[in-house]
Design an enzyme around this catalytic site. Structure first.
Site, PDB file in Angstrom:
ATOM      1  N   LYS A  32       1.043  -1.104   0.028  1.00  0.00           N
ATOM      2  CA  LYS A  32      -0.130  -0.099  -0.173  1.00  0.00           C
ATOM      3  C   LYS A  32       0.949   1.356   0.071  1.00  0.00           C
ATOM      4  O   LYS A  32       1.819   0.986   0.587  1.00  0.00           O
ATOM      5  CB  LYS A  32      -0.868   0.003   1.255  1.00  0.00           C
ATOM      6  CG  LYS A  32      -2.205   0.995   1.164  1.00  0.00           C
ATOM      7  CD  LYS A  32      -3.124  -0.024   0.439  1.00  0.00           C
ATOM      8  CE  LYS A  32      -4.337   0.957   0.308  1.00  0.00           C
ATOM      9  NZ  LYS A  32      -5.633   0.077  -0.174  1.00  0.00           N
ATOM     10  N   ASP A  71      -7.293   4.303  -4.433  1.00  0.00           N
ATOM     11  CA  ASP A  71      -7.803   4.046  -2.960  1.00  0.00           C
ATOM     12  C   ASP A  71      -8.380   5.721  -2.679  1.00  0.00           C
ATOM     13  O   ASP A  71      -8.499   6.222  -3.729  1.00  0.00           O
ATOM     14  CB  ASP A  71      -6.538   3.730  -1.968  1.00  0.00           C
ATOM     15  CG  ASP A  71      -7.339   3.130  -0.789  1.00  0.00           C
ATOM     16  OD1 ASP A  71      -7.719   1.926  -0.525  1.00  0.00           O
ATOM     17  OD2 ASP A  71      -7.334   3.889   0.168  1.00  0.00           O
TER      18      ASP A  71
HETATM   19  P1  NDP Z   1     -13.033   7.851  -2.785  1.00  0.00           P
HETATM   20  O1  NDP Z   1     -11.838   8.468  -2.651  1.00  0.00           O
HETATM   21  O2  NDP Z   1     -13.657   7.251  -3.882  1.00  0.00           O
HETATM   22  O3  NDP Z   1     -14.135   7.967  -1.722  1.00  0.00           O
HETATM   23  C1  NDP Z   1     -13.977   8.055  -0.364  1.00  0.00           C
HETATM   24  C2  NDP Z   1     -15.076   8.308   0.531  1.00  0.00           C
HETATM   25  O4  NDP Z   1     -15.128   8.146   1.877  1.00  0.00           O
HETATM   26  C3  NDP Z   1     -15.665  10.002   0.266  1.00  0.00           C
HETATM   27  O5  NDP Z   1     -17.049   9.921   0.187  1.00  0.00           O
HETATM   28  C4  NDP Z   1     -14.919  10.431   1.426  1.00  0.00           C
HETATM   29  O6  NDP Z   1     -15.569  11.535   1.742  1.00  0.00           O
HETATM   30  C5  NDP Z   1     -15.202   9.564   2.495  1.00  0.00           C
HETATM   31  N1  NDP Z   1     -14.175   9.664   3.491  1.00  0.00           N
HETATM   32  C6  NDP Z   1     -12.941   9.517   3.111  1.00  0.00           C
HETATM   33  N2  NDP Z   1     -12.177   9.793   4.177  1.00  0.00           N
HETATM   34  C7  NDP Z   1     -13.268  10.037   5.490  1.00  0.00           C
HETATM   35  C8  NDP Z   1     -13.163  10.204   6.676  1.00  0.00           C
HETATM   36  N3  NDP Z   1     -12.025  10.438   7.267  1.00  0.00           N
HETATM   37  N4  NDP Z   1     -14.058  10.533   7.306  1.00  0.00           N
HETATM   38  C9  NDP Z   1     -15.527  10.373   6.644  1.00  0.00           C
HETATM   39  N5  NDP Z   1     -15.592  10.170   5.254  1.00  0.00           N
HETATM   40  C10 NDP Z   1     -14.506   9.942   4.575  1.00  0.00           C
HETATM   41  O7  NDP Z   1     -12.350   6.300  -2.208  1.00  0.00           O
HETATM   42  P2  NDP Z   1     -12.666   4.715  -2.249  1.00  0.00           P
HETATM   43  O8  NDP Z   1     -14.215   4.844  -2.286  1.00  0.00           O
HETATM   44  O9  NDP Z   1     -12.048   4.344  -3.455  1.00  0.00           O
HETATM   45  O10 NDP Z   1     -12.437   4.073  -0.880  1.00  0.00           O
HETATM   46  C11 NDP Z   1     -13.427   3.969   0.192  1.00  0.00           C
HETATM   47  C12 NDP Z   1     -12.825   2.890   1.082  1.00  0.00           C
HETATM   48  O11 NDP Z   1     -12.883   1.740   0.307  1.00  0.00           O
HETATM   49  C13 NDP Z   1     -11.318   2.914   1.680  1.00  0.00           C
HETATM   50  O12 NDP Z   1     -11.307   2.464   2.949  1.00  0.00           O
HETATM   51  C14 NDP Z   1     -10.588   2.171   0.770  1.00  0.00           C
HETATM   52  O13 NDP Z   1      -9.449   2.012   1.268  1.00  0.00           O
HETATM   53  C15 NDP Z   1     -11.544   0.984   0.572  1.00  0.00           C
HETATM   54  N6  NDP Z   1     -11.221   0.258  -0.711  1.00  0.00           N
HETATM   55  C16 NDP Z   1     -11.292   0.816  -1.992  1.00  0.00           C
HETATM   56  C17 NDP Z   1     -10.974  -0.105  -2.959  1.00  0.00           C
HETATM   57  C18 NDP Z   1     -11.026   0.613  -4.364  1.00  0.00           C
HETATM   58  O14 NDP Z   1     -10.989  -0.285  -5.392  1.00  0.00           O
HETATM   59  N7  NDP Z   1     -11.034   1.877  -4.469  1.00  0.00           N
HETATM   60  C19 NDP Z   1     -10.882  -1.650  -2.790  1.00  0.00           C
HETATM   61  C20 NDP Z   1     -11.008  -1.926  -1.499  1.00  0.00           C
HETATM   62  C21 NDP Z   1     -11.029  -1.284  -0.513  1.00  0.00           C
HETATM   63  P3  NDP Z   1     -14.803  13.187   1.363  1.00  0.00           P
HETATM   64  O15 NDP Z   1     -15.017  13.226  -0.022  1.00  0.00           O
HETATM   65  O16 NDP Z   1     -15.501  14.287   2.330  1.00  0.00           O
HETATM   66  O17 NDP Z   1     -13.302  12.962   1.974  1.00  0.00           O
HETATM   67  O1  2IT Z   2      -7.822  -1.768  -0.671  1.00  0.00           O
HETATM   68  C1  2IT Z   2      -7.672  -2.081  -1.768  1.00  0.00           C
HETATM   69  O2  2IT Z   2      -8.068  -3.519  -2.012  1.00  0.00           O
HETATM   70  C2  2IT Z   2      -7.739  -1.421  -2.959  1.00  0.00           C
HETATM   71  N1  2IT Z   2      -7.512  -0.062  -2.883  1.00  0.00           N
HETATM   72  C3  2IT Z   2      -7.569  -1.764  -4.510  1.00  0.00           C
HETATM   73  C4  2IT Z   2      -6.115  -2.266  -4.577  1.00  0.00           C
HETATM   74  C5  2IT Z   2      -5.782  -2.874  -5.939  1.00  0.00           C
HETATM   75  O3  2IT Z   2      -4.723  -3.121  -6.251  1.00  0.00           O
HETATM   76  O4  2IT Z   2      -6.741  -2.666  -6.750  1.00  0.00           O
END
Ligand code: NDP
Ligand code: 2IT
Length: 455
Positions: free
Chosen positions: A130, A170
C-alpha cells in the site's frame, strides 16, 4: 526464555506494540488477525518454529520520501510519500495508493498488512502493499493534482514494476490520478507496461474495475444472506461514503431490489426516504467525479432528502449496512444502534471501518458480518485480472469480467465459510467471517513462506 519459544497472544501483541509505538491502526489490524491465527496455529508447531506470524507482522520494507510540488500560486509545497511493501510470498506486492491528509505510516502499514490477507483470499498470485501521501486533493486544480502526481511518481517509479509492485487507486486516487501517474512512469522509464491498475480503458484498463469493489461487496453480502436463507430484495440499506466504492455498492443494491437510504462524506450524511435510485446515483457520480462537490448538495437538489451535518448514518434504522468510507468509522455504540434497530447484515466496502469493539458487538449479536478483507476483495481481484490482461496483451469483455468477479466473490465466501464455520462449537451454524478470512488468507501466505525457508 529461548528466542523461538512459543510466546502467547498477549506477549506477541506486547512485542508488536513495543516495536510500533503510536501506530494505533497498525496495531489494531494485527490484533484482529493475531487472535484468530493464534487459535489456528495452536497445535501447528512448524508455524511457531519458523516465526511466521512475527514475520508477516513486519513489513518487508517501508519506503518514505519527500514530494515537492508547486501550487497554482507558485508556492512550493512539501508532502511525504510512502510505499509499504508488506509481503510478496505469493506474488508481486499489490495494493492501492491513498492521497488524504490523514495518511501516515501507521495507516499505510495497516492497509498493506490487511492487503496481504485479502489478496491471498482472492486466490490470485498477488502479495500485499500500500502507498500514499498526506496530500489533500480536495480543492486543488487539475494542474496541481497533475504536478503532485508527477512528483510523487518521480520517486515511486524506482520501487515499482509489473513483476515487483503494482499500485492502484484508493481514497483520493481515481482515474484522473492513475492517468497522471501512469503517464509519468511511462515518460521516465520509456516503457508501457502494466505497472498500475485502475487504468482507463483507452490505455490498458479493465472493464468492471471501477465497479468491482462496490459490486463485490454487495455480492459478498448476498452470499452471506443466501447462506442464512435470506436475500437483498426488499431490504433497506444504509451506506457510508459517496466515492468509488459507496456509489457502486449503492448501484448493485438497487439492481438487486434493495433500497438505499443514505450516503455520506466527511461533512455528514444524506438520508433520502424515497430511496437513492440509479438516476440519483448517476447524479452523485457526476457531482463527485466531475464537479468534485459535496454530498450536502444532494439535499439541495432532491428536496425530500435531508443532510445531517457532521453525523454518520448508523443510527438510521435498516436491514443492511455497508460502511464504504474509511477506517474506524463505525464504533461500538453505532454497532449497538444498528443491532437494536434490526440490522441483520454488515458488509464492509471500506478497509477496517469497524472498530474492534464494534466487531465484538456484531459477533455477540450473531448478525452476519463480512470484514473488509473478504467483502471488498473484488476490487483488487479485478486488478489482478487487469494485470493478466496486460501481460497477455488481451482484453476481456464486460460480461466475461462480470462473471469472473461473481465467481471470485463466491470463492472468497466459500473459503470464509470453510474456516469460519462455528457450527461444531455451539451448534448454531453461525459463520465467523473474520476468523474464516483471517485463517484462509494466512494459510496460503504462511505455507509459501515455509517453503522458502528463512528469508
Ligand atoms: P474515494 O476517494 O472514492 O471515496 C472516499 C469516500 O469516503 C468519500 O465519500 C470520502 O468523503 C469518504 N471519506 C474518506 N475519508 C473520510 C473520513 N476520514 N471521514 C469520513 N468520510 C471519509 O475512495 P474509495 O471509495 O475508493 O475508498 C473508500 C474505502 O474503500 C476506503 O477504505 C478504501 O481503502 C476502501 N477500498 C477501496 C477500493 C477501491 O478499489 N477503490 C478497494 C477496496 C477497498 P470526502 O470526499 O469528504 O473525503
Ligand atoms: O484496498 C484495496 O484493496 C484497494 N484499494 C485496491 C487495490 C488494488 O490493487 O486494486
Amino acid at each position: 526464555m529461548e528466542i523461538n519459544d512459543h510466546v502467547d497472544l498477549d506477549q506477541f501483541m506486547a512485542g508488536v506494540k513495543k516495536r510500533n509505538p503510536g501506530q494505533t491502526e497498525f496495531i489494531q489490524a494485527v490484533q484482529e488477525v493475531a487472535q484468530d491465527i493464534y487459535e489456528f496455529i495452536d497445535d501447528k508447531v512448524q508455524y511457531h518454529e519458523a516465526q511466521i506470524l512475527r514475520r508477516i507482522a513486519e513489513p518487508d520494507r517501508v519506503v518514505s520520501f519527500r514530494v515537492c510540488w508547486e501550487d497554482d500560486n507558485h508556492h512550493i509545497r512539501v508532502q511525504r510519500g510512502w510505499r509499504v511493501q508488506s509481503n510478496n510470498a505469493i506474488g508481486p506486492y499489490k495494493g492501492g495508493i491513498r492521497f488524504h491528509p490523514s495518511v501516515n505510516e501507521s495507516v499505510l502499514k495497516f492497509l498493506a498488512f490487511e492487503q496481504t490477507f485479502k489478496n491471498s483470499l482472492t486466490g490470485l498470485p498477488m502479495g500485499g502493499g500500500k502507498g500514499g501521501a498526506n496530500f489533500n486533493p480536495k480543492g486543488k486544480s487539475d494542474a496541481e493534482v497533475m504536478r503532485f502526481c508527477q512528483s510523487f511518481m518521480t520517486e515511486l517509479y524506482r520501487h515499482i514494476g509489473p513483476e515487483t509492485d503494482v499500485p492502484a487507486g484508493d481514497i483520493g486516487v481515481g482515474g484522473r490520478e492513475i492517468g497522471y501517474m501512469f503517464g509519468q512512469y511511462k515518460r521516465i522509464t520509456g516503457r508501457w507496461e502494466g505497472v498500475l491498475t485502475g487504468k482507463a480503458l483507452e490505455y490498458g484498463g479493465s472493464q468492471m474495475r471501477p465497479e468491482a469493489t462496490g459490486y463485490g461487496a454487495v455480492y459478498f453480502l448476498r452470499n452471506m444472506l443466501r447462506h442464512a436463507g435470506q436475500d437483498i430484495e426488499g431490504k433497506n440499506a444504509v451506506i457510508s461514503g459517496s466515492g468509488n466504492v459507496a456509489t457502486h455498492a449503492a448501484e448493485k443494491v438497487v439492481q438487486l431490489g434493495g433500497k438505499v437510504l443514505t450516503l455520506s462524506d466527511s461533512g455528514g450524511f444524506i438520508y433520502d426516504p424515497d430511496g437513492i435510485d440509479q438516476e440519483k446515483i448517476n447524479w452523485i457520480k457526476h457531482l463527485k467525479n466531475v464537479k468534485r462537490g459535496r454530498i450536502s448538495e444532494y439535499a439541495d437538489h432532491f428536496t425530500n432528502a435531508t443532510h445531517h451535518e457532521g453525523k454518520r448514518p448508523w443510527n438510521v434504522p435498516c436491514d443492511l449496512a455497508l460502511p464504504c468510507a474509511t477506517q474506524n468509522e463505525l464504533d461500538a455504540d453505532e454497532a449497538e444502534a444498528l443491532v437494536e434497530n434490526g440490522c441483520i447484515a454488515v458488509s464492509e466496502g471500506a478497509n477496517m471501518p469497524t472498530t474492534l469493539e464494534g466487531v465484538k458487538v456484531f459477533h455477540d449479536a450473531k448478525i452476519l458480518y463480512g470484514p473488509g478483507k473478504a467483502a471488498n476483495a473484488g476490487g483488487v481481484a479485478v486488478s489482478g485480472l487487469e494485470m493478466s490482461q496486460n501481460s497477455g496483451r488481451v482484453s476481456w469483455n464486460t460480461q466475461q469480467l462480470g462473471e469472473m468477479l461473481t465467481e471470485l466473490m463466491d470463492g472468497i465466501h466459500a473459503k470464509c465459510v470453510e474456516y469460519g464455520h462455528e457450527g461444531g462449537k455451539d451448534g448454531s451454524g453461525y459463520v465467523d467471517y473474520v476468523k474464516g478470512a483471517n485463517i484462509a488468507g494466512f494459510k496460503k501466505v504462511a505455507d509459501a513462506m515455509l517453503a522458502f525457508g528463512v528469508v
